[in-house]
Every structure is written in C-alpha cells, then in structure tokens.
Design a protein around this motif. Structure first.
Motif, PDB file in Angstrom:
ATOM      1  N   UNK A 203      97.143  12.445  40.795  1.00 26.47           N
ATOM      2  CA  UNK A 203      97.667  12.235  42.141  1.00 26.47           C
ATOM      3  C   UNK A 203      98.811  13.195  42.418  1.00 26.47           C
ATOM      4  N   UNK A 204      99.434  13.676  41.313  1.00 28.45           N
ATOM      5  CA  UNK A 204     100.503  14.664  41.464  1.00 28.45           C
ATOM      6  C   UNK A 204      99.961  15.994  40.964  1.00 28.45           C
ATOM      7  N   UNK A 205     100.129  17.038  41.768  1.00 28.27           N
ATOM      8  CA  UNK A 205      99.555  18.345  41.427  1.00 28.27           C
ATOM      9  C   UNK A 205     100.593  19.424  41.671  1.00 28.27           C
ATOM     10  N   UNK A 206     100.576  20.429  40.796  1.00 29.56           N
ATOM     11  CA  UNK A 206     101.466  21.560  41.016  1.00 29.56           C
ATOM     12  C   UNK A 206     100.763  22.558  41.927  1.00 29.56           C
ATOM     13  N   UNK A 207     101.405  22.885  43.014  1.00 24.45           N
ATOM     14  CA  UNK A 207     100.842  23.842  43.966  1.00 24.45           C
ATOM     15  C   UNK A 207     101.706  25.099  44.009  1.00 24.45           C
ATOM     16  N   UNK A 208     101.109  26.209  44.360  1.00 23.91           N
ATOM     17  CA  UNK A 208     101.926  27.407  44.559  1.00 23.91           C
ATOM     18  C   UNK A 208     102.907  27.155  45.706  1.00 23.91           C
ATOM     19  N   UNK A 209     104.043  27.828  45.650  1.00 23.94           N
ATOM     20  CA  UNK A 209     105.088  27.605  46.649  1.00 23.94           C
ATOM     21  C   UNK A 209     104.570  27.670  48.071  1.00 23.94           C
ATOM     22  N   UNK A 210     103.744  28.689  48.320  1.00 23.51           N
ATOM     23  CA  UNK A 210     103.282  28.909  49.689  1.00 23.51           C
ATOM     24  C   UNK A 210     102.552  27.672  50.224  1.00 23.51           C
ATOM     25  N   UNK A 211     101.878  26.940  49.327  1.00 21.69           N
ATOM     26  CA  UNK A 211     101.148  25.762  49.778  1.00 21.69           C
ATOM     27  C   UNK A 211     102.029  24.520  49.802  1.00 21.69           C
ATOM     28  N   UNK A 212     103.088  24.525  48.980  1.00 22.12           N
ATOM     29  CA  UNK A 212     103.814  23.280  48.759  1.00 22.12           C
ATOM     30  C   UNK A 212     105.075  23.141  49.597  1.00 22.12           C
ATOM     31  N   UNK A 213     105.686  24.259  49.942  1.00 17.85           N
ATOM     32  CA  UNK A 213     107.019  24.175  50.530  1.00 17.85           C
ATOM     33  C   UNK A 213     107.006  24.679  51.966  1.00 17.85           C
ATOM     34  N   UNK A 214     107.554  23.867  52.854  1.00 19.43           N
ATOM     35  CA  UNK A 214     107.691  24.278  54.238  1.00 19.43           C
ATOM     36  C   UNK A 214     108.922  25.146  54.411  1.00 19.43           C
ATOM     37  N   UNK A 215     109.067  25.724  55.594  1.00 19.67           N
ATOM     38  CA  UNK A 215     110.251  26.543  55.823  1.00 19.67           C
ATOM     39  C   UNK A 215     110.804  26.238  57.211  1.00 19.67           C
ATOM     40  N   UNK A 216     112.095  25.985  57.249  1.00 15.48           N
ATOM     41  CA  UNK A 216     112.771  25.643  58.482  1.00 15.48           C
ATOM     42  C   UNK A 216     112.822  26.864  59.407  1.00 15.48           C
ATOM     43  N   UNK A 217     112.726  26.657  60.710  1.00 19.08           N
ATOM     44  CA  UNK A 217     112.920  27.754  61.642  1.00 19.08           C
ATOM     45  C   UNK A 217     114.293  28.365  61.438  1.00 19.08           C
ATOM     46  N   UNK A 218     114.386  29.694  61.575  1.00 21.61           N
ATOM     47  CA  UNK A 218     115.637  30.415  61.314  1.00 21.61           C
ATOM     48  C   UNK A 218     116.825  29.816  62.089  1.00 21.61           C
ATOM     49  N   UNK A 219     116.560  29.343  63.314  1.00 18.03           N
ATOM     50  CA  UNK A 219     117.644  28.888  64.184  1.00 18.03           C
ATOM     51  C   UNK A 219     117.940  27.400  64.014  1.00 18.03           C
ATOM     52  N   UNK A 220     117.133  26.707  63.173  1.00 21.99           N
ATOM     53  CA  UNK A 220     117.367  25.274  63.000  1.00 21.99           C
ATOM     54  C   UNK A 220     118.630  25.020  62.195  1.00 21.99           C
ATOM     55  N   UNK A 221     119.371  23.986  62.595  1.00 21.31           N
ATOM     56  CA  UNK A 221     120.528  23.561  61.795  1.00 21.31           C
ATOM     57  C   UNK A 221     120.430  22.060  61.634  1.00 21.31           C
ATOM     58  N   UNK A 222     120.715  21.560  60.463  1.00 22.90           N
ATOM     59  CA  UNK A 222     120.838  20.112  60.301  1.00 22.90           C
ATOM     60  C   UNK A 222     122.236  19.734  60.749  1.00 22.90           C
ATOM     61  N   UNK A 223     122.306  18.931  61.810  1.00 22.51           N
ATOM     62  CA  UNK A 223     123.605  18.602  62.387  1.00 22.51           C
ATOM     63  C   UNK A 223     124.566  18.024  61.359  1.00 22.51           C
ATOM     64  N   UNK A 224     124.074  17.116  60.546  1.00 27.12           N
ATOM     65  CA  UNK A 224     124.979  16.435  59.613  1.00 27.12           C
ATOM     66  C   UNK A 224     125.490  17.363  58.513  1.00 27.12           C
ATOM     67  N   UNK A 225     124.662  18.375  58.153  1.00 30.43           N
ATOM     68  CA  UNK A 225     125.122  19.322  57.139  1.00 30.43           C
ATOM     69  C   UNK A 225     126.183  20.254  57.726  1.00 30.43           C
TER      70      UNK A 225
END
Ligand code: SF4
Ligand code: SF4
Ligand code: SF4
Ligand code: SF4
Lengths: 260, 293
Positions: A203-225
């Motif tokens: 049920x848990x699988x190792x995926x290549x980064x490109x498949x596993x990790x999303x990427x935030x838009x360049x202009x996005x900011x987390x308000x609380x951070x």
C-alpha cells in the motif's frame, strides 16, 4: 540496392534461392527488432541508485558499465534489460524486490567511474532515490484503524522520514487511527517500507520525485509561515468588510482594515 | 579458387595457416574470461564492461568513444573516466585502432561466423552498402549526443549490449540475444560483412585512430605475390589490401595504412608466399631493403 543476380535470360535457381534467403533474413531481422520494444510491459517503479544525477543528466553520464551493480553488497541493483522500464543497460532497483539498505559508505556511488552517481553524497541519509507514498488508503491496515505499523517500524529513519499521525476513527467513533505519514525532507526512498508492507501488493510505494511531490506556485505564500517569519501579521488580523447596504450609514473612517 | 589458405596449409600445416585466427579467438575469449571470473568463481580480475571497467581494483579503462559522447552531452566527466579513456586511446594508437575490432569486440565472433557461413555455402548475393556509411553514422551519433544531452549510441550499441549480456549472464534471455541474432541474420543473409564492414560507428571511431596508429600490416614481400587472391577473399576490409600490395609501380609503400584494416592477420594466415607480416607504419618493403644492400 540489390545487385541483379547474374543469369542468362531465365531466372536461375540460385537467384531464387538467395532472394528467398534475403527475404527470410530480412523478415527475421525485423521480427527481432520489433521483439525489443514489444517486450515492454507494465512494471513496478524503477528507482535509481543513491546519488544518481537527475534523470536527464544521468543519461549524459552513466555509461552502463554496471560497476555500481557489482559493488552493491545486497544485490539491490540490476542493469535494465528488456521490459524493465529504464533505458536499456542503466542501473535501477525495484524496492519491492530488494530495497536499498542505505550502506553508510555508499559503495555503489564510490564505484561509479563517471560521477553519474554523485560522490558528493557523503551521508546516505541525504540520498533522494524517490519518495515513499502511502498510495492505497483503502487497503492500508492502519488506515482501517488497525495497528500494523510495519512500514513505520522498518524505516531506517523512523519517526523522521515516516511518522504516525493520530486521527479520529470515524468508523468506530471512539478509537484513534495512526496514519503512516512520509516526510519528503527526510525520506531517502530506500524502499524498506515498500518491501516490508504486509499486504499482497504494497500500500506504500516509493515513487520518483516527479510523480510523488507537488510543487507550489512560485507566487504562493503560506500566510501563517510568512507571519512566523515576519514576527507579526502582514495584514491586520480581523478584516472588517463593509456590510452590504450599510455603506452609506457608516462613516468610511470606521471601515477599519479595509484597503480598497 | 581453392579454399583460402588451403595452399598455405598444405605447405606449412593447418596450424600455421590459422595461427593469427587462433591467437585472436584466444585473446577474444580471454577478454571475456577476465570479466567472467568474478561473477562465476569470485576471483575478480576485470569488473564492469567494455564501456568502463576496473581491472584488479586499480586500472580504470573507459571506451573513448563513449567518453567523447558524454563530454559532448556536456557532462563533466570524472577524472577516473577521462584517465581510463586516455589509457585506451594510447593503447590503440600503438596496436592499431581497429585491433579493438579484431581482438577484443565480442561482435567480431558473430560477424566472422556469418562471413564464414556465407563462404562455406557459396552465398554471393548481397545488398551493396557504402563503406563510408559508418563514418556518417559516427558523425550522426556524435551530433545526436550533443543535441540530446545523452550518450546517444548507448541506447542501441550492439557492442556493449552484447558484452553486458555476456558478463551479466542476461544474454540467456534478454536483449543481447536478440541483438546477436539480428546481427547474424543481417551479415549472413542481407549484407556481406554488413555490420562491422559498413555500419558500426564504434569500428569507425577506432578506424579513425587506426589511420594514425603504429602497428600495421605490411605486404613486405609483395614481389612474391602470385595473384592467388586468397587474401582478398578472407579480408573483412578487402579494399585496404590493393594499395599496399599492388602499389610498388605507383611508388606506394607496402604498409596497409588504411584505418579500416583491423590488424586481424587473416591475410598472413592464408598467404602461401608469406607476403604479409606485422610491422609498423614505417616498415619498408623487403625488396627495397634488398635492393639497398
Ligand atoms: S546504498 Fe548500499 S544497498 Fe543501497 S544501492 Fe548502494 S550499495 Fe546497494
Ligand atoms: S557505475 Fe555509474 S556509470 Fe556505471 S552503471 Fe552505475 S551509475 Fe552507470
Ligand atoms: S522509503 Fe520508506 S523506509 Fe525508506 S526512508 Fe522513506 S519512509 Fe523510510
Ligand atoms: S566494427 Fe563494431 S561491432 Fe564490428 S568488431 Fe568493430 S567495434 Fe565490434
């Protein structure tokens, strides 16, 4: 271009025979060449050895010599052949077969003559072969409220790369669920968790980064951070917006925090 | 014409008429053996493949053509690989560029077998390819490496696919088997000496080296040639012989200077007049030496 068989007017038997030979060999050749791509089959995700350059760079560097494969003490690595997925002859491993044991001296990278595996990787904990993802929430035992925890317990970086996050069990209404949660800043992609998963199909699988990790838009900011960074809110906390229809009833000086 | 080498064998015995052929097969198999002792009996001599290897834990060797493609693909190649490529280049500049083809490459046994089978069965039919095609292919491969940022030829290179298959054992059911059969069919039924003699860009690369290399075959006793044509019949690169063998009138030296010559020595094996011997690119004709004395 074919050389005309030398015959005197009539087609001789030799010409016919060699013509047939060439046709047969040609057909055989085409069949063999087609057999190569035809071998491609759906496969488990292939992962690169620790320290491997990003895929595009890797293919400019790896000469497919197999020295990394030879020096892996756990026979984790293989050179790709027909149907394995990665470019023919390049090293890879399939975590469900044999995961990477995260050798401290990283013998595979040390053996690489071309720097396709980066010798700058000094600490195997910094390797990023892929990222474990709990892909199947419907079959993972912990997701049903059971306490399997196997992936969590086999992880060489347990409690860092993978943690158990407590959630309310809505099904029973009174228990907790311990959700295995992978952290991309710590997981090396070694695949020990995928190997150890007790299900028929992990049920848990190792995926290549490109498949596993999303990427935030360049202009996005987390308000609380951003707030933590600046030490204070960048905009005032309680925005009071004008109430529709009341605009004229209130002096605009009282519209606190409203910046048109 | 009798079978090439029959006259020489009749004079000097079968062994003498196959001396260089046997030596080559021995060396080819030895090159395989040093890679196989490790996986088979855990005595490591050479580790890796012909693409890049480490011998006795100290001697790095890298195929210079692969290294060149990697550099063209803009990878900053490690010192180990560059050193390995330099050593290989230095060796072949001495022993003859395409000595790689005749003495090391595993494909040679396959394509030699196809040529032998054709000769035994008397198959003359062939499609005609230009022997310069391989140099164009080489140029194309290098351009493709630069353009795509990959070691382009390694996606399809039969030499390393087959060698990899042999040293890892994957030839027993993988791509190496298909590639071997494909080459066999091509050289046997479609184009005589088709792969190594016309297409292989690896051979072409070593051929460019060979054009400048030291050890060369020389027709030192070309005066003794009786035009039996047996050397032409066995030579995998027959176009290289005539300039040296028939060049006396034109003032051309006896050395086979063409980089296409693989230094395989088959001409020496079959010639009953001992016209050929290994020399250097500076070897004079025996007759000239005699006249000078
Ligand atoms: S770190 Fe160790 S186990 Fe993992 S691939 Fe490299 S040599 Fe094999
Ligand atoms: S040792 Fe390096 S060059 Fe050789 S196969 Fe492994 S990654 Fe590729
Ligand atoms: S792949 Fe699995 S076992 Fe390996 S570090 Fe990541 S979470 Fe842990
Ligand atoms: S021409 Fe190519 S395949 Fe033939 S022997 Fe030379 S390197 Fe090997």
């Amino acid at each position: 271009m074919a050389k005309a068989p030398d015959h005197n007017g009539a087609v001789n038997r030799r010409g016919l025979l060699t013509g047939a030979l060439r046709a047969a060999c040609g057909a055989g050749l085409v069949a063999l060449l087609i057999a190569m791509p035809a071998h491609r089959r759906a496969v488990a995700v292939a992962l690169r050895p620790p320290g491997a350059l990003p895929e595009a760079d890797f293919l400019s560097a790896c000469v497919r010599c197999g020295l990394c494969v030879r020096d892996c003490p756990y026979n984790t690595l293989t050179l790709s052949d027909l149907g394995d997925g990665p470019s023919l002859g390049t090293p890879f491993f399939n975590a469900r077969n044999v995961p990477c044991e995260m050798c401290e001296d990283i013998p595979c990278a040390a053996a690489c003559p071309t720097d396709a595996l980066d010798k700058g990787l000094k600490d195997i904990k910094d390797a990023r072969m892929g990222i474990a993802v709990l892909v199947d929430h419907e079959n993972c035992l912990n997701f049903q409220g059971l306490r399997c925890d196997v992936c969590y317990r086999v992880c060489p970086l347990s409690d860092a790369a993978i943690t158990l996050e407590v959630q309310h069990n809505v099904r029973t209404g009174k228990h907790a669920m311990f959700i295995p949660t992978v952290h991309t800043d710590k997981c090396t992609g070694c695949g020990k968790c995928e190997k150890a998963c007790v299900l028929e199909e992990a049920a848990i699988k190792v995926l290549p980064h490109a498949l596993a990790v999303g990427e935030l838009g360049q202009h996005y900011r987390w308000g609380w951070k951003e707030k933590d960074k600046a030490g204070e809110a960048l905009i005032e906390d309680n925005l009071q917006l004008p109430i529709r229809g009341m605009e004229n009833g209130l002096p605009s000086s009282e519209l606190k925090g409203f910046k048109p | 014409m009798t079978r090439p080498g029959a006259n020489h064998a009749a004079q000097m015995g079968w062994f003498a008429a196959h001396k260089w052929l046997l030596a080559r097969r021995f060396v080819q198999l030895a090159f395989l053996a040093v890679f196989l002792t490790g996986p088979l009996v855990h005595v490591w001599i050479a580790k890796g493949t012909l693409a890049s290897s480490l011998t006795l834990g100290v001697l790095p060797l890298t195929d210079p053509m692969i290294a060149l493609q990697s550099v063209l693909a803009r990878h900053a190649l490690s010192l180990t690989a560059l050193t390995g490529a330099a050593i290989v280049l230095a060796v072949y500049i001495v022993v003859g560029g395409r000595a790689y083809c005749a003495w090391v490459c595993p494909i040679n046994m396959v394509t030699d077998f196809a040529a032998w089978a054709r000769a035994r069965l008397g198959i003359k039919e062939t499609i005609t390819l230009d022997r310069r095609l391989r140099y164009w292919l080489l140029a194309g491969v290098l351009a493709a490496s630069a353009a795509t940022g990959t070691i382009a030829w390694e996606f399809v290179n039969p030499v390393t696919i087959v060698h990899r298959g042999l040293v890892t054992g994957s030839i027993l059911g993988g791509s190496a088997l298909l590639v071997t059969l494909a080459l066999l069919l091509f050289d046997f039924g479609i184009a005589a000496r088709g792969w190594c003699g016309h297409l292989c860009p690896v051979g072409a690369f070593y051929g460019l080296l060979g054009a400048k290399s030291l050890v060369r075959v020389a027709a030192v006793r070309r005066d003794a040639c009786n035009n039996c044509m047996e050397c032409f019949a066995v030579c995998p690169e027959r176009q290289v012989i005539a300039p040296a063998l028939r060049g006396a009138d034109k003032g051309v030296g006896p050395v086979i200077l063409s980089g296409d010559c693989t230094n395989c020595g088959r001409c020496m094996d079959v010639c009953s007049k001992q016209v050929f011997r290994f020399g250097t690119r500076f070897t004079p004709a025996a007759t000239q030496v005699l006249k000078g004395e």
